[in-house]
Write a protein that holds these residues in place. Structure first.
Motif, short mmCIF file in Angstrom:
data_model
loop_
_atom_site.label_atom_id
_atom_site.label_comp_id
_atom_site.label_asym_id
_atom_site.label_seq_id
_atom_site.Cartn_x
_atom_site.Cartn_y
_atom_site.Cartn_z
N VAL A 25 -4.65 -5.69 -1.81
CA VAL A 25 -5.89 -5.17 -2.39
C VAL A 25 -5.76 -5.05 -3.92
N LEU A 26 -4.65 -4.53 -4.39
CA LEU A 26 -4.45 -4.35 -5.83
C LEU A 26 -4.37 -5.69 -6.55
N SER A 27 -3.90 -6.73 -5.86
CA SER A 27 -3.72 -8.02 -6.51
C SER A 27 -5.04 -8.70 -6.84
N GLU A 28 -6.14 -8.18 -6.31
CA GLU A 28 -7.45 -8.77 -6.64
C GLU A 28 -7.80 -8.57 -8.11
N ASN A 29 -7.15 -7.59 -8.74
CA ASN A 29 -7.46 -7.31 -10.15
C ASN A 29 -6.22 -7.10 -11.02
N SER A 30 -5.03 -7.22 -10.43
CA SER A 30 -3.82 -6.92 -11.19
C SER A 30 -2.68 -7.86 -10.79
N ARG A 31 -1.70 -7.98 -11.67
CA ARG A 31 -0.49 -8.75 -11.37
C ARG A 31 0.46 -7.83 -10.60
N ILE A 32 0.77 -8.22 -9.36
CA ILE A 32 1.52 -7.34 -8.46
C ILE A 32 2.84 -7.98 -8.05
N LEU A 33 3.88 -7.16 -8.06
CA LEU A 33 5.18 -7.55 -7.51
C LEU A 33 5.58 -6.55 -6.44
N VAL A 34 5.99 -7.05 -5.28
CA VAL A 34 6.59 -6.23 -4.24
C VAL A 34 8.10 -6.44 -4.30
N VAL A 194 -2.03 -10.70 5.14
CA VAL A 194 -2.24 -9.35 4.62
C VAL A 194 -3.72 -9.00 4.80
N ALA A 195 -4.06 -7.74 4.58
CA ALA A 195 -5.37 -7.23 4.96
C ALA A 195 -6.54 -8.02 4.38
N THR A 196 -6.39 -8.50 3.17
CA THR A 196 -7.48 -9.24 2.54
C THR A 196 -7.64 -10.64 3.12
N GLN A 197 -6.74 -11.03 4.02
CA GLN A 197 -6.80 -12.36 4.63
C GLN A 197 -7.11 -12.29 6.13
N LYS A 205 -12.85 -6.45 8.45
CA LYS A 205 -13.33 -5.80 7.22
C LYS A 205 -13.01 -4.31 7.22
N ALA A 206 -13.14 -3.67 8.38
CA ALA A 206 -12.84 -2.23 8.48
C ALA A 206 -11.35 -1.98 8.23
N ALA A 207 -10.50 -2.85 8.76
CA ALA A 207 -9.05 -2.70 8.56
C ALA A 207 -8.69 -2.85 7.09
N ALA A 208 -9.29 -3.81 6.41
CA ALA A 208 -9.02 -4.01 4.98
C ALA A 208 -9.59 -2.86 4.15
N MET A 234 -10.85 -1.35 -9.66
CA MET A 234 -10.97 -1.65 -8.24
C MET A 234 -12.42 -1.85 -7.89
N ARG A 235 -12.66 -2.64 -6.87
CA ARG A 235 -14.02 -2.79 -6.35
C ARG A 235 -14.00 -2.50 -4.86
N ALA A 236 -15.04 -1.92 -4.36
CA ALA A 236 -15.11 -1.57 -2.95
C ALA A 236 -15.41 -2.80 -2.11
N VAL A 237 -14.98 -2.76 -0.85
CA VAL A 237 -15.30 -3.81 0.10
C VAL A 237 -16.68 -3.56 0.67
N ASN A 238 -17.54 -4.57 0.65
CA ASN A 238 -18.89 -4.40 1.19
C ASN A 238 -18.87 -4.53 2.70
#
Length: 238
Positions: A25-34, A194-197, A205-208, A234-238
């Motif tokens: 979810v965070l990677s939609e707007n940011s550079r993320i490393l796990v 992952v949840a966005t996929q 959609k509810a799970a994400a 962040m943006r909300a999921v519709n």
């Protein structure tokens, strides 16, 4: 950069699931490393199953010297997946010294999970002087729901409500967001998703959305801290 450590002494609380789906979810707007510092390598296995499909980067490392250099990396947020015990104290203490925030997942309705949760917070998180929130996870709506004045008129998992009461009695801070139990979360590591996929159907959609709500609340906490760091949009999921 912000460094978020996901930790709990007890295994099976959903640390890796929290790390990977929050990262998505965070990677939609940011550079993320796990960063996977768990010898069991759950996040690394997940990444191997996904191949190049993940929208963020994953690395595994348990070298305290390397972990102390996380802030030198070119990412906006680093999420650290930790072991399900307190044996690797040097690794845990290193990442907690570097951390800006700690998320502690705990299973909804699991009263027995509260004592080890308290131990993790008292022995490691609080001495490190880092802010934290407990995340109630795996809340099964089939076990009952509750609504009314005590929930602000919202329909909530009864197990979540009971767990929050345990946390309040123990004096522990917690997210108001919580993660509901979905089979797709359990299947995701093997499928490399992952949840966005998950897909575009209502349940997916509810799970994400649970993780989007968590990310929004986390961002709100950071904004209110006024630590001089930019908030993550962040943006909300519709």
């Amino acid at each position: 950069m912000r460094i978020v450590v996901v930790a709990h002494e007890k295994g099976g609380t959903g640390k890796s699931t929290t790390v990977m789906n929050l990262a998505a979810v965070l990677s939609e707007n940011s550079r993320i490393l796990v960063v996977d510092v768990d010898p069991q390598g759950s996040a690394s296995f997940w990444a191997d199953q996904a191949g190049d499909a993940l929208p963020f980067d994953v690395a595994d490392d348990t070298n305290p010297h390397n972990l102390a250099q996380l802030r030198q990396l070119p990412y906006d947020i680093v999420l650290v997946d930790t072991p399900g015990n307190l044996t690797a104290r040097d690794v845990l203490e290193t990442v907690l010294r570097e951390a800006d925030f700690v998320i502690l997942p705990t299973e909804a309705g699991g009263a027995l999970a509260v004592p080890p949760l308290v131990k993790t917070i008292r022995q490691l998180v609080e001495p490190a002087g880092v802010d934290y929130r407990v995340l109630v996870n795996k809340a099964d709506m089939r076990d009952g729901v509750i609504s009314g004045a005590e929930t602000g008129g919202k329909t909530q998992s009864a197990a979540y409500y009971d767990t929050v009461n345990f946390l309040k009695q123990a004096g522990l801070k917690h997210f108001t967001s919580y993660i509901k139990r979905y089979k797709m979360h359990a299947d995701a590591p093997v499928e490399g998703k992952v949840a966005t996929q998950y897909g575009g159907d209502k349940i997916s959609k509810a799970a994400a959305e649970d993780y989007t709500n968590l990310a929004l609340e986390l961002n709100s906490l950071w904004a209110n801290q006024g630590a001089g760091q930019a908030s993550v949009t962040m943006r909300a999921v519709n």
